[in-house]
Scaffold this motif. Sequence first.
Motif, PDB file in Angstrom:
ATOM      1  N   MET A 212      51.290  49.665  43.710  1.00 55.77           N
ATOM      2  CA  MET A 212      50.309  49.997  42.833  1.00 55.77           C
ATOM      3  C   MET A 212      49.308  48.724  42.477  1.00 55.77           C
ATOM      4  SD  MET A 212      49.763  52.588  40.993  1.00 55.77           S
ATOM      5  CE  MET A 212      49.500  52.199  38.740  1.00 55.77           C
ATOM      6  N   ARG A 213      49.896  47.187  43.482  1.00 59.33           N
ATOM      7  CA  ARG A 213      49.454  46.675  43.256  1.00 59.33           C
ATOM      8  C   ARG A 213      48.087  46.163  44.177  1.00 59.33           C
ATOM      9  NH1 ARG A 213      48.525  41.562  46.388  1.00 59.33           N
ATOM     10  NH2 ARG A 213      49.056  39.739  44.773  1.00 59.33           N
ATOM     11  N   VAL A 214      47.172  46.150  43.681  1.00 58.67           N
ATOM     12  CA  VAL A 214      45.726  45.922  44.758  1.00 58.67           C
ATOM     13  C   VAL A 214      45.016  43.736  43.944  1.00 58.67           C
ATOM     14  CG1 VAL A 214      43.254  46.336  44.581  1.00 58.67           C
ATOM     15  CG2 VAL A 214      44.727  47.863  43.649  1.00 58.67           C
ATOM     16  N   ASP A 215      45.215  43.582  45.421  1.00 61.28           N
ATOM     17  CA  ASP A 215      45.403  41.747  45.716  1.00 61.28           C
ATOM     18  C   ASP A 215      43.747  41.862  45.015  1.00 61.28           C
ATOM     19  OD1 ASP A 215      44.593  38.967  46.546  1.00 61.28           O
ATOM     20  OD2 ASP A 215      45.200  39.877  48.636  1.00 61.28           O
ATOM     21  N   PRO A 216      44.220  40.825  43.753  1.00 64.78           N
ATOM     22  CA  PRO A 216      43.153  40.103  42.486  1.00 64.78           C
ATOM     23  C   PRO A 216      41.846  39.696  43.904  1.00 64.78           C
ATOM     24  CG  PRO A 216      45.629  39.517  42.477  1.00 64.78           C
ATOM     25  CD  PRO A 216      45.399  39.926  43.758  1.00 64.78           C
ATOM     26  N   ALA A 248      40.434  47.466  34.335  1.00 65.68           N
ATOM     27  CA  ALA A 248      39.878  45.995  33.314  1.00 65.68           C
ATOM     28  C   ALA A 248      39.576  45.195  33.616  1.00 65.68           C
ATOM     29  CB  ALA A 248      41.011  46.590  31.968  1.00 65.68           C
ATOM     30  N   ARG A 249      40.225  44.662  34.366  1.00 68.40           N
ATOM     31  CA  ARG A 249      40.212  43.242  35.102  1.00 68.40           C
ATOM     32  C   ARG A 249      39.306  43.013  35.835  1.00 68.40           C
ATOM     33  NH1 ARG A 249      45.076  40.700  38.403  1.00 68.40           N
ATOM     34  NH2 ARG A 249      45.340  40.847  37.050  1.00 68.40           N
ATOM     35  N   VAL A 250      38.089  44.316  36.272  1.00 70.22           N
ATOM     36  CA  VAL A 250      36.787  43.970  37.005  1.00 70.22           C
ATOM     37  C   VAL A 250      36.032  43.685  35.613  1.00 70.22           C
ATOM     38  CG1 VAL A 250      34.829  44.943  37.975  1.00 70.22           C
ATOM     39  CG2 VAL A 250      36.822  44.831  39.030  1.00 70.22           C
ATOM     40  N   ALA A 251      36.362  44.628  34.680  1.00 74.08           N
ATOM     41  CA  ALA A 251      35.496  44.453  32.660  1.00 74.08           C
ATOM     42  C   ALA A 251      35.498  43.227  32.423  1.00 74.08           C
ATOM     43  CB  ALA A 251      35.847  45.609  32.217  1.00 74.08           C
TER      44      ALA A 251
END
Length: 888
Positions: A212-216, A248-251
């Motif tokens: 599930m991990r996407v590189d920040p 949520a992170r991109v927002a």
Amino acid sequence: MRIARQEDLPVRHVVPELRAALAERGAAVLAAPPGTGKTTLIPLALADSEGRGGRILVLEPRRLAARAAARRMAWMLNEKVGQSVGLTIRGEHRPGSRVQVVTTGVVLQRLQDDPELSDVGTVMLDECHERHLDADTALAFLLDVRATLRPDLRLLAASATADTGPWARLLGDGTGDGTGDGAPVIETEAALHPVEVVWAPPERPLPPPHGMRVDPALLAHVAATVRRALAERDGDVLCFLPGVGEIARVAGQLSGAGVEVLQVHGQAPQSVQDAALSPGDRRRVILATSVAESSLTVPGVRIVIDSGLAREPRTDHARGLGALTTVRASRAAADQRAGRAGREAPGTVYRCWSEAEHDRLPARPRPEIELADLTTFALQIACWGEPDASGLALPDPPPEAALRAARAGLQAIGAVDDDGRATDRGRLLARVGVHPRLARALVDGSADVGARTAAQVVALLSEPPPRAAGDDLTAAWRSLRRGGPPTDAHAARWRDEARRLETALASITPASRDSRDRTPAADRADRDRAAAADRAARGRVAAAGPGARDAHGAADAHGAAEAHGARDAGGLAVHHGRGDDATAGRIVALAFPERVARRRGGGYLMASGTGAELLGEGSALAAAKAEWLAIAVADRPAGAASARIRAGVVIDEEIARLAGEAGWEDEVVWRDGDVRARRVERLGAIELNVRPLKNPDPALVRKAQADGLRAQGLSLLNWTPGAVALRERLAFAHRALGEPWPAMDDASLLEHAEDWIQRDFKKIDVAGALRGLLPWECAARLDEVAPERIEVPSGSKIRVDYSGEQPVLAAKLQELFGWEATPRLAGVPLVVHMLSPAGRPAAVTADLASFWREGYKAVRAELRGRYPKHPWPEDPAQAVATKRTKRP
């Protein structure tokens, strides 16, 4: 039916052709790219031509798409949903007189209850190219209905791609084997405006997604690309991301960009979904998952930002664990996403990868049937009467291993019989409209905790709370019972689903109780559950006090422990309401009995045998330090040995025992260099009690010793020099002659270990055991094929060394005088090591005649000065062999 608000959509031009194809053949395939109007205009046009009063049933793969399609069609008729156009999704039903839009899951339920679809004239399967499992199953069932019950039922498969061959074959002959003519294919020209492709990879290569991990760093790049596009182009932005967390992170990283940011996904509130499908007052950035790939046009969008990622299910059938994993989106998905930018005007797509990477992407996404948990599918086809799916016209067959695992799970809860056919109980569970495990927990658990409480917990399991709620499921349940703000989309869906489940339970409970398979084990389990429920209920009533009520307004004792509970320094309720844990834990354990877990070291061991670990920092369950857990949500990351506990409930051993039937078994195993015998009570893989086992079964002891040999090797045995020599002789015979001479490698010997093993390894006659492996004809020839000793010309009998690839004879040179030819054993030349009088190697040969002629002179010249008392004849071939020195 008058369409009040018509648009010049390309699909209008093929309506006459489509009507004619359906009238003549009863089935057709519509290939209509995004933006052509297939989802909204075609159902209305077909309803307008349906002269027999039959409704048009439109199947959508997602609730968001179904709701949007119904609203748009009603708008085109200048009506509201529920008049000519209806909508049925889980938890919401508004009937329409001419068109009914439903999700594929809903129509599968209806087909089980009413396979004839008597009020339906035409079924349109929209977005069939997405290959959702429910959609594939619905198509197979509808083809079956058309072939057997309703030959007049018209079927239309609508695809946004040109890959229509499979659907044409399926609808043409119902099998897809290519033997029929195939259904007619009607194609519509794309309505898309030009879309410019901008390749926007990160400046440096980033690691691919893992689990599930996407590189920040990739998410930061996506946010930067959104800001770049806002500066370079006009119009609203639609940005595709793999999941809610990434949205949520991109927002958060777009804060202060001066635009309205909308987060659109399956769990978003309806108000947000509606806002995305309506024109905005100011410039918008819509962050969306793949749900936005092929639903209705999002007005104002001129720019698409594509992260290039998607989520797919992965199921560990052996462990009963499922998880989503992040993958690269396919080229077909990328084209779908790009097309969203050109629906209303020329647009631009920014792809966050390179053109070279694009060429390496998979052509299309994998069908869900290859990836998903098939338990619900297996129950559906069992209720349909096709337990192995062999008679269904599916685009792709289900994987055999996944289907077997699903059927085993259904058999464990009494939903199917040994042949995989649905039992009466299974048919009732299928009517609940949730995963069969959850249906079982609802039906069986309601007898213990009450219908409303069981429905509340099962509703929480059917859509677990957001991760921000933490891993304590009981705490999340308490929070939901308090009501929550009206804007809390998850709370609203939970309340709706709990009411629906309670209603569904009321319609099936009496019959379901009558249909339970009555066995002694089931009777004992019912008595145990009743006793535990009574004890828990008394504890809850004592703690609750009068007047406690739940979110539905009904009296509820579960919240009382929280109401009377202490609070910590931060004002948070201290978690010690055991009544709620017992109630929720019972339902979770019924739904997932293999996930009942006991503490083991720093983690837990599930009944399934899989290890599990808590999330660590911030984990409420970790703070509880519980001995037992009922795990509601868990996944196992790719490559990880243990599962991660996402949500669970603290329980005790009493509730754990209700999840499955514990049993005693004799265990005789090899452990710590010896055989250990004990009686063990287990709940699955979890040990409950242990007692010493006296006089264990000798067969079990032998098996344990054989396991020990396999684990630690044959060195455990007493290998005397004679046994070693015999093994080497037999190994040579096998190399030289093959079968029936037995192989002597470790693996081959271990296959027979259990046959001749004894209680004490050191007392085993290894040589005798080896001889016991010989067939009688080999035993009789052993001394001929591989003699232990060979007599040399001096009369000495010298031992042969079989430890190497060829047998070796080492003898003093003087003892070999007169030996003209080298002996052969089993056709293999004997290698002769000629020794000096002191026993040191002087020469090696496999050809004595050649040595006497050519090599002996050099050896004689070197050694006779050092050993003058020994004979060194000039012609050794004619000399007499001797063990003695020269006579003085």
